[in-house]
Design an enzyme around this catalytic site. Sequence first.
Site, PDB file in Angstrom:
ATOM      1  N   HIS A 240      -4.254   6.504   0.516  1.00 34.05           N
ATOM      2  CA  HIS A 240      -3.550   5.229   0.506  1.00 34.05           C
ATOM      3  C   HIS A 240      -4.176   4.339  -0.564  1.00 34.05           C
ATOM      4  CE1 HIS A 240      -6.892   3.966   3.152  1.00 34.05           C
ATOM      5  NE2 HIS A 240      -6.536   2.721   2.905  1.00 34.05           N
TER       6      HIS A 240
ATOM      7  N   ASP B 135      -9.525   0.516   8.223  1.00 32.52           N
ATOM      8  CA  ASP B 135      -9.382   1.956   8.007  1.00 32.52           C
ATOM      9  C   ASP B 135     -10.272   2.709   8.994  1.00 32.52           C
ATOM     10  OD1 ASP B 135      -7.622   1.602   5.845  1.00 32.52           O
ATOM     11  OD2 ASP B 135      -9.246   1.692   4.367  1.00 32.52           O
TER      12      ASP B 135
ATOM     13  N   HIS C 260      -5.350   0.375  -1.960  1.00 27.99           N
ATOM     14  CA  HIS C 260      -5.790  -0.974  -1.629  1.00 27.99           C
ATOM     15  C   HIS C 260      -5.383  -1.860  -2.813  1.00 27.99           C
ATOM     16  CE1 HIS C 260      -9.230   0.148   1.403  1.00 27.99           C
ATOM     17  NE2 HIS C 260      -8.022   0.385   1.869  1.00 27.99           N
TER      18      HIS C 260
ATOM     19  N   GLU D 164       0.848  -1.187   0.000  1.00 27.10           N
ATOM     20  CA  GLU D 164       0.000   0.000   0.000  1.00 27.10           C
ATOM     21  C   GLU D 164       0.886   1.241   0.000  1.00 27.10           C
ATOM     22  OE1 GLU D 164      -3.226   0.241   2.796  1.00 27.10           O
ATOM     23  OE2 GLU D 164      -3.734  -1.876   2.571  1.00 27.10           O
TER      24      GLU D 164
END
Length: 136
Positions: free
Chosen positions: A79, A92, A81, A24
């Site tokens: 971020h 999260d 995935h 990630e």
Amino acid sequence: MPVLLSSALHHQLLAEAAAAFPHECCGLLFGSPDRIDAAQPCANVADDPARTFEIDPAALIAAERVARSGGKRLVGYYHSHPNGRAEPSPRDASDAARDDRLWLIVAGDGITAWQASAHGALHGVFDPVEILLPAS
């Protein structure tokens, strides 16, 4: 309220996520609540960066200090995935501060925006935010 994301930043985030795969990527977003002007990549210091992210605390503290001294305003985080969907996961949600900041999530060739709040529709934390992309 929708958020404006330039084509250049959109491409930057997609490229960063692709380069980080299978880990990630993560970073900070600067601008205003309705416009993202800059994205700063940060080191993912999570113990398992293939499954989660943690923004380098030193980068986060430095950004907060700059903002408090009149510099660029920190409006959120992003971020990726790598093997998931472009929406916040339960993890999260458990890690998110309910600070009304934006979260962008990159998955595949998509980016979604979310606002972390005290009573969000998704996982009790996140509300979807429309991303506006100007014509190239």
